[in-house]
Design an enzyme around this catalytic site. Structure first.
Site, PDB file in Angstrom:
ATOM      1  N   CYS A  80      -6.951   2.263  13.354  1.00  0.00           N
ATOM      2  CA  CYS A  80      -6.357   1.073  13.959  1.00  0.00           C
ATOM      3  C   CYS A  80      -7.145  -0.148  13.502  1.00  0.00           C
ATOM      4  CB  CYS A  80      -6.281   1.193  15.473  1.00  0.00           C
ATOM      5  SG  CYS A  80      -7.865   1.372  16.287  1.00  0.00           S
ATOM      6  N   GLY A 121     -15.073   3.952 -16.490  1.00  0.00           N
ATOM      7  CA  GLY A 121     -13.890   3.206 -16.080  1.00  0.00           C
ATOM      8  C   GLY A 121     -14.059   2.197 -14.979  1.00  0.00           C
ATOM      9  N   THR A 122     -15.151   1.451 -15.011  1.00  0.00           N
ATOM     10  CA  THR A 122     -15.251   0.343 -14.050  1.00  0.00           C
ATOM     11  C   THR A 122     -15.670  -0.928 -14.770  1.00  0.00           C
ATOM     12  OG1 THR A 122     -16.296  -0.487 -12.031  1.00  0.00           O
ATOM     13  CG2 THR A 122     -17.621   1.042 -13.353  1.00  0.00           C
ATOM     14  N   SER A 123     -15.116  -2.053 -14.302  1.00  0.00           N
ATOM     15  CA  SER A 123     -15.492  -3.339 -14.894  1.00  0.00           C
ATOM     16  C   SER A 123     -16.848  -3.790 -14.373  1.00  0.00           C
ATOM     17  CB  SER A 123     -14.430  -4.395 -14.578  1.00  0.00           C
ATOM     18  OG  SER A 123     -14.267  -4.520 -13.176  1.00  0.00           O
ATOM     19  N   ASP A 154      -8.203   7.332  -4.559  1.00  0.00           N
ATOM     20  CA  ASP A 154      -7.069   8.213  -4.812  1.00  0.00           C
ATOM     21  C   ASP A 154      -7.318   9.706  -4.609  1.00  0.00           C
ATOM     22  OD1 ASP A 154      -8.468   8.995  -7.202  1.00  0.00           O
ATOM     23  OD2 ASP A 154      -7.507   7.371  -8.331  1.00  0.00           O
ATOM     24  N   CYS A 166      -4.087   3.544  20.757  1.00  0.00           N
ATOM     25  CA  CYS A 166      -4.141   2.220  21.396  1.00  0.00           C
ATOM     26  C   CYS A 166      -2.904   1.378  21.123  1.00  0.00           C
ATOM     27  CB  CYS A 166      -5.393   1.468  20.955  1.00  0.00           C
ATOM     28  SG  CYS A 166      -5.405   1.082  19.201  1.00  0.00           S
ATOM     29  N   TYR A 192       0.826  -1.214   0.000  1.00  0.00           N
ATOM     30  CA  TYR A 192       0.000   0.000   0.000  1.00  0.00           C
ATOM     31  C   TYR A 192       0.858   1.261   0.000  1.00  0.00           C
ATOM     32  CZ  TYR A 192      -4.583  -2.029  -0.044  1.00  0.00           C
ATOM     33  OH  TYR A 192      -5.717  -2.668  -0.466  1.00  0.00           O
ATOM     34  N   ASN A 214     -15.959   3.631 -21.670  1.00  0.00           N
ATOM     35  CA  ASN A 214     -14.964   2.610 -21.367  1.00  0.00           C
ATOM     36  C   ASN A 214     -14.313   2.197 -22.692  1.00  0.00           C
ATOM     37  OD1 ASN A 214     -13.705   0.032 -20.518  1.00  0.00           O
ATOM     38  ND2 ASN A 214     -15.037   0.200 -18.727  1.00  0.00           N
ATOM     39  N   HIS A 258     -15.266   2.901  -1.507  1.00  0.00           N
ATOM     40  CA  HIS A 258     -14.242   1.968  -1.025  1.00  0.00           C
ATOM     41  C   HIS A 258     -13.202   2.642  -0.155  1.00  0.00           C
ATOM     42  CE1 HIS A 258     -15.288  -1.105  -4.435  1.00  0.00           C
ATOM     43  NE2 HIS A 258     -16.135  -1.135  -3.425  1.00  0.00           N
TER      44      HIS A 258
HETATM   45  C1  BJW Z   1     -10.767   2.719 -18.692  1.00  0.00           C
HETATM   46  C2  BJW Z   1      -9.591   3.249 -19.085  1.00  0.00           C
HETATM   47  C3  BJW Z   1      -9.620   4.582 -19.404  1.00  0.00           C
HETATM   48  C4  BJW Z   1      -9.190   1.234 -18.696  1.00  0.00           C
HETATM   49  N1  BJW Z   1     -10.758   5.279 -19.308  1.00  0.00           N
HETATM   50  N2  BJW Z   1     -11.927   3.299 -18.567  1.00  0.00           N
HETATM   51  C5  BJW Z   1     -17.417 -14.309  -4.652  1.00  0.00           C
HETATM   52  C6  BJW Z   1     -16.210 -14.582  -4.006  1.00  0.00           C
HETATM   53  C7  BJW Z   1     -15.666 -13.682  -3.078  1.00  0.00           C
HETATM   54  C8  BJW Z   1     -16.300 -12.542  -2.798  1.00  0.00           C
HETATM   55  C9  BJW Z   1     -17.485 -12.276  -3.454  1.00  0.00           C
HETATM   56  C10 BJW Z   1     -18.059 -13.144  -4.347  1.00  0.00           C
HETATM   57  N3  BJW Z   1     -19.209 -12.601  -4.836  1.00  0.00           N
HETATM   58  C11 BJW Z   1     -19.348 -11.417  -4.267  1.00  0.00           C
HETATM   59  C12 BJW Z   1     -18.325 -11.203  -3.419  1.00  0.00           C
HETATM   60  C13 BJW Z   1     -18.095 -10.057  -2.622  1.00  0.00           C
HETATM   61  C14 BJW Z   1     -16.969  -9.190  -3.141  1.00  0.00           C
HETATM   62  C15 BJW Z   1     -16.998  -9.133  -4.654  1.00  0.00           C
HETATM   63  O1  BJW Z   1     -17.732  -8.382  -5.260  1.00  0.00           O
HETATM   64  N4  BJW Z   1     -16.165  -9.947  -5.297  1.00  0.00           N
HETATM   65  C16 BJW Z   1     -16.162 -10.078  -6.754  1.00  0.00           C
HETATM   66  C17 BJW Z   1     -14.834  -9.559  -7.291  1.00  0.00           C
HETATM   67  C18 BJW Z   1     -16.402 -11.506  -7.104  1.00  0.00           C
HETATM   68  N5  BJW Z   1     -17.236  -7.903  -2.558  1.00  0.00           N
HETATM   69  C19 BJW Z   1     -16.797  -7.590  -1.359  1.00  0.00           C
HETATM   70  O2  BJW Z   1     -16.117  -8.351  -0.676  1.00  0.00           O
HETATM   71  C20 BJW Z   1     -17.207  -6.238  -0.847  1.00  0.00           C
HETATM   72  N6  BJW Z   1     -17.746  -6.353   0.433  1.00  0.00           N
HETATM   73  C21 BJW Z   1     -18.838  -7.105   0.729  1.00  0.00           C
HETATM   74  O3  BJW Z   1     -19.443  -7.731  -0.104  1.00  0.00           O
HETATM   75  O4  BJW Z   1     -19.176  -7.056   2.031  1.00  0.00           O
HETATM   76  C22 BJW Z   1     -20.240  -7.875   2.538  1.00  0.00           C
HETATM   77  C23 BJW Z   1     -20.350  -7.503   3.988  1.00  0.00           C
HETATM   78  C24 BJW Z   1     -21.454  -6.814   4.412  1.00  0.00           C
HETATM   79  C25 BJW Z   1     -21.542  -6.437   5.737  1.00  0.00           C
HETATM   80  C26 BJW Z   1     -20.498  -6.772   6.610  1.00  0.00           C
HETATM   81  C27 BJW Z   1     -19.400  -7.436   6.164  1.00  0.00           C
HETATM   82  C28 BJW Z   1     -19.306  -7.804   4.831  1.00  0.00           C
HETATM   83  C29 BJW Z   1     -15.991  -5.323  -0.722  1.00  0.00           C
HETATM   84  C30 BJW Z   1     -15.295  -5.114  -2.021  1.00  0.00           C
HETATM   85  C31 BJW Z   1     -14.018  -4.289  -1.780  1.00  0.00           C
HETATM   86  C32 BJW Z   1     -13.229  -4.070  -3.046  1.00  0.00           C
HETATM   87  N7  BJW Z   1     -11.965  -3.505  -2.725  1.00  0.00           N
HETATM   88  C33 BJW Z   1     -11.076  -3.097  -3.775  1.00  0.00           C
HETATM   89  C34 BJW Z   1      -9.741  -2.656  -3.148  1.00  0.00           C
HETATM   90  C35 BJW Z   1      -9.895  -1.255  -2.514  1.00  0.00           C
HETATM   91  C36 BJW Z   1      -8.654  -0.780  -1.853  1.00  0.00           C
HETATM   92  C37 BJW Z   1      -7.471  -0.729  -2.743  1.00  0.00           C
HETATM   93  O5  BJW Z   1      -7.422   0.072  -3.698  1.00  0.00           O
HETATM   94  O6  BJW Z   1      -6.543  -1.505  -2.515  1.00  0.00           O
HETATM   95  O7  BJW Z   1     -11.681  -2.042  -4.527  1.00  0.00           O
HETATM   96  S1  BJW Z   1     -10.798  -4.379  -5.012  1.00  0.00           S
HETATM   97  C38 BJW Z   1     -10.816  -3.280  -6.385  1.00  0.00           C
HETATM   98  O8  BJW Z   1     -11.987  -3.548  -7.212  1.00  0.00           O
HETATM   99  C39 BJW Z   1     -11.022  -1.871  -5.807  1.00  0.00           C
HETATM  100  C40 BJW Z   1     -11.934  -1.262  -6.819  1.00  0.00           C
HETATM  101  O9  BJW Z   1     -12.598  -0.147  -6.268  1.00  0.00           O
HETATM  102  C41 BJW Z   1     -12.841  -2.403  -7.185  1.00  0.00           C
HETATM  103  C42 BJW Z   1     -13.522  -2.225  -8.513  1.00  0.00           C
HETATM  104  O10 BJW Z   1     -12.612  -2.224  -9.552  1.00  0.00           O
HETATM  105  P1  BJW Z   1     -12.806  -1.217 -10.784  1.00  0.00           P
HETATM  106  O11 BJW Z   1     -12.694   0.171 -10.309  1.00  0.00           O
HETATM  107  O12 BJW Z   1     -14.015  -1.576 -11.528  1.00  0.00           O
HETATM  108  O13 BJW Z   1     -11.478  -1.522 -11.623  1.00  0.00           O
HETATM  109  P2  BJW Z   1     -11.233  -2.679 -12.708  1.00  0.00           P
HETATM  110  O14 BJW Z   1      -9.771  -2.817 -12.860  1.00  0.00           O
HETATM  111  O15 BJW Z   1     -11.996  -3.882 -12.391  1.00  0.00           O
HETATM  112  O16 BJW Z   1     -11.846  -2.089 -14.063  1.00  0.00           O
HETATM  113  C43 BJW Z   1     -11.232  -0.982 -14.712  1.00  0.00           C
HETATM  114  C44 BJW Z   1     -12.085  -0.619 -15.907  1.00  0.00           C
HETATM  115  O17 BJW Z   1     -11.562   0.565 -16.471  1.00  0.00           O
HETATM  116  C45 BJW Z   1     -12.113  -1.668 -17.015  1.00  0.00           C
HETATM  117  O18 BJW Z   1     -13.461  -1.837 -17.442  1.00  0.00           O
HETATM  118  C46 BJW Z   1     -11.285  -1.047 -18.125  1.00  0.00           C
HETATM  119  O19 BJW Z   1     -11.714  -1.456 -19.432  1.00  0.00           O
HETATM  120  C47 BJW Z   1     -11.551   0.408 -17.896  1.00  0.00           C
HETATM  121  N8  BJW Z   1     -10.532   1.313 -18.386  1.00  0.00           N
HETATM  122  N9  BJW Z   1      -8.637   2.205 -19.059  1.00  0.00           N
HETATM  123  C48 BJW Z   1     -11.888   4.613 -18.887  1.00  0.00           C
HETATM  124  N10 BJW Z   1      -8.493   5.177 -19.815  1.00  0.00           N
END
Ligand code: BJW
Length: 261
Positions: free
Chosen positions: A137, A200-202, A114, A163, A77, A226, A129
């Site tokens: 903590c 820009g999200t998948s 970011d 803490c 990180y 996208n 997120h």
């Molecule tokens: C362009 C471009 C350009 C390129 N212009 N576009 C099965 C298994 C395990 C878990 C699960 C499951 N089914 C569901 C879940 C739950 C899980 C989940 O969804 N998993 C799936 C992946 C399967 N979700 C969770 O665990 C969430 N929490 C939850 O469900 O809690 C339940 C709960 C309730 C109450 C109490 C307790 C629990 C939490 C999800 C957290 C995600 N965290 C991250 C990391 C954040 C911190 C960090 O940065 O390190 O978040 S993972 C990562 O993915 C990050 C992002 O915000 C998130 C989404 O990704 P994003 O932004 O869509 O990026 P990409 O790379 O996927 O896509 C980029 C896109 O841009 C593409 O389409 C490109 O084509 C495009 N692009 N260039 C415009 N120039």
């Protein structure tokens, strides 16, 4: 809008999207990592360049991973936050901020941590997120620390000043709930918008990825920007293919023309 307009006549699609936006009374912009890619911040799931193509998310973005190897997760990180801290908002972020000056109500719902939307000038930003600028903590009793609060500490990860537990970034890892206030606001604003502009999200990470469907089911027109078609572009009304940093400035220019006409 039931008609699907797509790639064959991209300029028509852009003009249609601009007309829809120019008439919007409540716009929700839903963004993901792709909007920051042109600022030099990698996405997660793109083949080859995405973070998850190089690293295992279960070893880095879960509370279990942090408990198992806090120094490793912290250093990853720290590296990523360094890249993001050096990044600047790109023309896509700036165009989204410009929409706020053109339209009556605009809110940005972002999955990004970011802070680049805010730095570009967007004033209503919901961070689903979390944020790379805030630390807490491990058990969450003490929150809202900034880098400056532990800059003097030599230990990695640094310790909570109150803490003594390890600090961690206030970001949402897999298996963790989203910040309730942000999540509730995002749901409400998605259900209440008349247009949702996705950039820009998948659209595979839930529950964030449900927002476009919430908007669509409530009757909003959904526009997706996208370079690639993906899960969300199948459900959108208008798909604008291309990078946000190129498409969004063109789109905003066209919105301006519609407003001035
Ligand atoms: C362009 C471009 C350009 C390129 N212009 N576009 C099965 C298994 C395990 C878990 C699960 C499951 N089914 C569901 C879940 C739950 C899980 C989940 O969804 N998993 C799936 C992946 C399967 N979700 C969770 O665990 C969430 N929490 C939850 O469900 O809690 C339940 C709960 C309730 C109450 C109490 C307790 C629990 C939490 C999800 C957290 C995600 N965290 C991250 C990391 C954040 C911190 C960090 O940065 O390190 O978040 S993972 C990562 O993915 C990050 C992002 O915000 C998130 C989404 O990704 P994003 O932004 O869509 O990026 P990409 O790379 O996927 O896509 C980029 C896109 O841009 C593409 O389409 C490109 O084509 C495009 N692009 N260039 C415009 N120039």
């Amino acid at each position: 809008m039931s008609e699907r307009l797509d790639d064959p006549r991209p300029d028509d699609v852009l003009q249609t999207a601009a007309r829809v936006l120019a008439r919007s009374a409540k716009l929700a912009v839903f963004t993901g990592a792709g909007v920051s890619k042109e600022s030099g911040i990698p996405t997660f799931r793109e083949p080859e360049t995405g973070l998850w193509a190089q690293y295992d998310p279960m070893q880095l973005a879960t509370p279990e991973a942090y408990r198992k190897d806090p120094a490793f997760v912290w250093s990853w990180y720290e590296h990523r936050f360094g890249v993001a801290a050096d990044a600047e908002p790109n023309p896509g972020h700036l165009a989204i901020a410009e929409l706020e000056r053109l339209l009556p109500r605009v809110v940005v719902i972002t999955q990004n941590i970011d802070g680049l939307h805010q730095r570009a000038g967007s004033s209503q930003v919901i961070e689903l997120h979390g944020s790379m600028h805030s630390f807490r903590c491990i058990d969450g009793r003490h929150r809202g620390y900034s880098w400056d609060d532990f800059a003097e500490q030599k230990e990695k990860p640094p310790r909570c000043p109150e803490c003594g537990d390890y600090l961690r970034p206030e970001v949402v890892w897999f298996g963790e709930g989203l910040p309730p206030d942000a999540f509730n606001a995002a749901q409400r604003l998605s259900a209440g918008c008349d247009v949702m502009l996705i950039v820009g999200t998948s659209g595979v990470v839930y529950p964030a990825a449900a927002m476009p469907m919430v908007a669509k089911e409530a009757g909003a027109t959904v526009i997706d920007v996208n370079p690639e078609r993906d899960a969300l572009s199948q459900t959108c009304d208008l798909f604008l293919r291309g990078p946000g940093g190129e498409v969004l400035p063109e789109l905003v220019l066209a919105v301006r023309s519609h407003l001035e006409a």
